[in-house]
Design an enzyme around this catalytic site. Structure first.
Site, PDB file in Angstrom:
ATOM      1  N   PHE A  31       0.813  -1.220   0.000  1.00  0.00           N
ATOM      2  CA  PHE A  31       0.000   0.000   0.000  1.00  0.00           C
ATOM      3  C   PHE A  31       0.840   1.260   0.000  1.00  0.00           C
ATOM      4  CE2 PHE A  31      -4.266  -1.503   1.919  1.00  0.00           C
ATOM      5  CZ  PHE A  31      -4.828  -1.486   0.660  1.00  0.00           C
ATOM      6  N   GLN A  47      -2.268  -9.573   7.740  1.00  0.00           N
ATOM      7  CA  GLN A  47      -3.143  -8.497   7.270  1.00  0.00           C
ATOM      8  C   GLN A  47      -3.450  -8.686   5.792  1.00  0.00           C
ATOM      9  OE1 GLN A  47      -1.608  -4.496   9.000  1.00  0.00           O
ATOM     10  NE2 GLN A  47       0.141  -5.851   8.960  1.00  0.00           N
ATOM     11  N   HIS A  65      -8.019  -9.407   7.718  1.00  0.00           N
ATOM     12  CA  HIS A  65      -8.763  -8.611   6.731  1.00  0.00           C
ATOM     13  C   HIS A  65      -9.470  -9.465   5.695  1.00  0.00           C
ATOM     14  CE1 HIS A  65      -5.712  -5.245   7.826  1.00  0.00           C
ATOM     15  NE2 HIS A  65      -6.744  -5.264   8.641  1.00  0.00           N
ATOM     16  N   CYS A 117     -25.784 -10.568  -6.508  1.00  0.00           N
ATOM     17  CA  CYS A 117     -25.881 -11.935  -5.983  1.00  0.00           C
ATOM     18  C   CYS A 117     -26.881 -12.740  -6.811  1.00  0.00           C
ATOM     19  CB  CYS A 117     -26.301 -11.889  -4.521  1.00  0.00           C
ATOM     20  SG  CYS A 117     -26.551 -13.521  -3.822  1.00  0.00           S
ATOM     21  N   CYS A 119     -29.970 -13.687  -4.211  1.00  0.00           N
ATOM     22  CA  CYS A 119     -30.913 -12.715  -3.620  1.00  0.00           C
ATOM     23  C   CYS A 119     -30.848 -11.340  -4.290  1.00  0.00           C
ATOM     24  CB  CYS A 119     -30.661 -12.593  -2.118  1.00  0.00           C
ATOM     25  SG  CYS A 119     -29.201 -11.611  -1.721  1.00  0.00           S
ATOM     26  N   SER A 168       4.305  -2.020   7.699  1.00  0.00           N
ATOM     27  CA  SER A 168       4.724  -0.684   8.116  1.00  0.00           C
ATOM     28  C   SER A 168       4.357  -0.425   9.580  1.00  0.00           C
ATOM     29  CB  SER A 168       4.065   0.370   7.218  1.00  0.00           C
ATOM     30  OG  SER A 168       2.654   0.246   7.290  1.00  0.00           O
ATOM     31  N   ASN A 180      11.789  -5.884   7.798  1.00  0.00           N
ATOM     32  CA  ASN A 180      11.045  -4.966   6.926  1.00  0.00           C
ATOM     33  C   ASN A 180      12.035  -4.147   6.108  1.00  0.00           C
ATOM     34  OD1 ASN A 180       8.199  -4.206   6.455  1.00  0.00           O
ATOM     35  ND2 ASN A 180       8.892  -2.149   6.938  1.00  0.00           N
TER      36      ASN A 180
HETATM   37  P1  NAD Z   1       2.018  -1.402   4.110  1.00  0.00           P
HETATM   38  O1  NAD Z   1       1.968  -1.159   2.626  1.00  0.00           O
HETATM   39  O2  NAD Z   1       1.587  -0.303   5.009  1.00  0.00           O
HETATM   40  O3  NAD Z   1       3.519  -1.768   4.508  1.00  0.00           O
HETATM   41  C1  NAD Z   1       4.283  -2.706   3.815  1.00  0.00           C
HETATM   42  C2  NAD Z   1       5.698  -2.640   4.364  1.00  0.00           C
HETATM   43  O4  NAD Z   1       6.420  -3.689   3.756  1.00  0.00           O
HETATM   44  C3  NAD Z   1       6.438  -1.340   4.064  1.00  0.00           C
HETATM   45  O5  NAD Z   1       6.962  -0.797   5.270  1.00  0.00           O
HETATM   46  C4  NAD Z   1       7.559  -1.748   3.088  1.00  0.00           C
HETATM   47  O6  NAD Z   1       8.765  -1.085   3.330  1.00  0.00           O
HETATM   48  C5  NAD Z   1       7.709  -3.215   3.413  1.00  0.00           C
HETATM   49  N1  NAD Z   1       8.160  -4.031   2.289  1.00  0.00           N
HETATM   50  C6  NAD Z   1       7.838  -3.920   0.965  1.00  0.00           C
HETATM   51  N2  NAD Z   1       8.410  -4.902   0.258  1.00  0.00           N
HETATM   52  C7  NAD Z   1       9.115  -5.658   1.145  1.00  0.00           C
HETATM   53  C8  NAD Z   1       9.913  -6.811   1.026  1.00  0.00           C
HETATM   54  N3  NAD Z   1      10.129  -7.399  -0.155  1.00  0.00           N
HETATM   55  N4  NAD Z   1      10.472  -7.318   2.138  1.00  0.00           N
HETATM   56  C9  NAD Z   1      10.293  -6.736   3.350  1.00  0.00           C
HETATM   57  N5  NAD Z   1       9.544  -5.618   3.522  1.00  0.00           N
HETATM   58  C10 NAD Z   1       8.956  -5.105   2.435  1.00  0.00           C
HETATM   59  O7  NAD Z   1       1.221  -2.718   4.376  1.00  0.00           O
HETATM   60  P2  NAD Z   1       0.617  -3.326   5.725  1.00  0.00           P
HETATM   61  O8  NAD Z   1       1.471  -2.992   6.887  1.00  0.00           O
HETATM   62  O9  NAD Z   1       0.272  -4.726   5.415  1.00  0.00           O
HETATM   63  O10 NAD Z   1      -0.747  -2.569   5.968  1.00  0.00           O
HETATM   64  C11 NAD Z   1      -1.667  -2.228   5.020  1.00  0.00           C
HETATM   65  C12 NAD Z   1      -2.823  -3.136   4.535  1.00  0.00           C
HETATM   66  O11 NAD Z   1      -2.602  -3.522   3.211  1.00  0.00           O
HETATM   67  C13 NAD Z   1      -3.175  -4.375   5.133  1.00  0.00           C
HETATM   68  O12 NAD Z   1      -4.222  -4.047   5.911  1.00  0.00           O
HETATM   69  C14 NAD Z   1      -3.666  -5.331   3.999  1.00  0.00           C
HETATM   70  O13 NAD Z   1      -5.019  -5.635   4.174  1.00  0.00           O
HETATM   71  C15 NAD Z   1      -3.513  -4.554   2.794  1.00  0.00           C
HETATM   72  N6  NAD Z   1      -2.887  -5.107   1.586  1.00  0.00           N
HETATM   73  C16 NAD Z   1      -2.796  -6.457   1.360  1.00  0.00           C
HETATM   74  C17 NAD Z   1      -2.083  -6.931   0.261  1.00  0.00           C
HETATM   75  C18 NAD Z   1      -1.979  -8.406   0.031  1.00  0.00           C
HETATM   76  O14 NAD Z   1      -2.846  -9.164   0.411  1.00  0.00           O
HETATM   77  N7  NAD Z   1      -0.870  -8.863  -0.565  1.00  0.00           N
HETATM   78  C19 NAD Z   1      -1.453  -6.045  -0.588  1.00  0.00           C
HETATM   79  C20 NAD Z   1      -1.552  -4.662  -0.316  1.00  0.00           C
HETATM   80  C21 NAD Z   1      -2.270  -4.219   0.791  1.00  0.00           C
END
Ligand code: NAD
Length: 257
Positions: A36, A105, A123, A156, A159, A198, A222
């Site tokens: 994100f 998440q 989620h 749906c 319904c 993050s 991270n």
């Molecule tokens: P976020 O985008 O806020 O943070 C992602 C973090 O991962 C960042 O700090 C970034 O620096 C780090 N990052 C990116 N690539 C990386 C890698 N290869 N190795 C290690 N770190 C890496 O995402 P979040 O904290 O999950 O929170 C946001 C929300 O995003 C969640 O609630 C989720 O529902 C949703 N989401 C889900 C998906 C998925 O299902 N793949 C994708 C995008 C967002």
């Protein structure tokens, strides 16, 4: 990567009995799903304030745009991605009996596809659809097929209610039973491993805080610093796949498998 630091982390993980992994979008970027908040991430290209459940229910044009994005693979609804070394390493920690499972998440189901058995999805997931009226559920591919065949705002089939991915949108409650279980795991954890989050979004970001305050060793992997780095016992700034692969190798050497 710093070998001594990886050895220290492997030591913690190898002696775990109730380890818990906690993952965010960053563990899936190496599988090709953008996160994100990184540059080029989802919120760089889309207006976050529009992605609420209220907007989805109220505005047919918004729904049409969301389904179009899903059909064109511009969202988290993806059928063309595979788990990576990061997902596989966490599944292996569970298989070795060191970790209880993963609190995630993410909505992509890549943990389960990598072999994780115990996964708490905070989620929901984007591989299924749900009807907001009668709770009918099924594979998201069924709805995507209908969109590709020309239905712009599929409803749906039972319904006539509004259909949406089985995910938790802004403005929707997190599933209470899952949150409760994640809290229990966090209180009970001896090692708590954060990967690719993050740690900016609550209540999810509260789980590592619970674990740490209850006595767990907190490890964060991270790509960039997080607000909880200061309280963590170890922080690796690096890619999830490579880092977890290197840690797992050391853990396996220690537990003799
Ligand atoms: P976020 O985008 O806020 O943070 C992602 C973090 O991962 C960042 O700090 C970034 O620096 C780090 N990052 C990116 N690539 C990386 C890698 N290869 N190795 C290690 N770190 C890496 O995402 P979040 O904290 O999950 O929170 C946001 C929300 O995003 C969640 O609630 C989720 O529902 C949703 N989401 C889900 C998906 C998925 O299902 N793949 C994708 C995008 C967002």
């Amino acid at each position: 990567m710093d070998d001594a630091q990886l050895d220290r982390i492997a030591e913690m993980l190898a002696s775990a009995e109730r380890g818990v992994s906690f993952t965010g979008a960053g563990i899936s970027t190496e599988s090709g799903i953008p996160d994100f908040r990184s540059p080029g991430g989802f919120w760089d290209r889309n207006d976050a304030s529009k992605f609420t459940i209220q907007n989805f229910v109220r505005d047919p044009e918004h729904r049409k745009e969301r389904w179009k994005m899903a059909a064109e693979r511009r969202s988290f609804v993806r059928d063309d991605v595979e788990p990576n070394d990061g997902h596989r390493a966490l599944a292996r920690l569970e298989e070795l009996g060191l970790f209880r499972g993963v609190i995630t998440q993410n909505v992509d189901r890549l943990h389960q596809r990598a072999g994780s058995k115990e996964v708490l999805e905070l989620h929901g997931n984007a591989t299924e659809y749900m009807c907001l009226s009668c709770d009918d559920r099924g594979p998201i591919s069924d709805v995507i097929e209908r969109v590709k065949a020309g239905e712009e705002d599929p409803s749906c089939e039972h319904c006539g209610g509004i259909v949406k991915t089985a995910t938790v949108s802004f403005g929707q409650q997190l599933p209470a039973d899952i949150v409760m279980e994640a809290r229990r795991w966090s209180y009970d954890a001896d090692v708590f491993l954060v990967v690719g989050s993050s740690l900016l979004v609550y209540p999810a970001a509260g789980f590592p805080e619970i674990a740490k305050s209850a006595g767990a060793d907190l490890v964060i992997v991270n790509k960039e610093p997080t607000p909880q780095d200061e309280t963590a016992d170890a922080v690796v700034l690096g890619g999830a796949g490579e880092t977890l692969g290197a840690i797992l190798e050391r853990v396996e050497a220690r537990v003799g498998s």
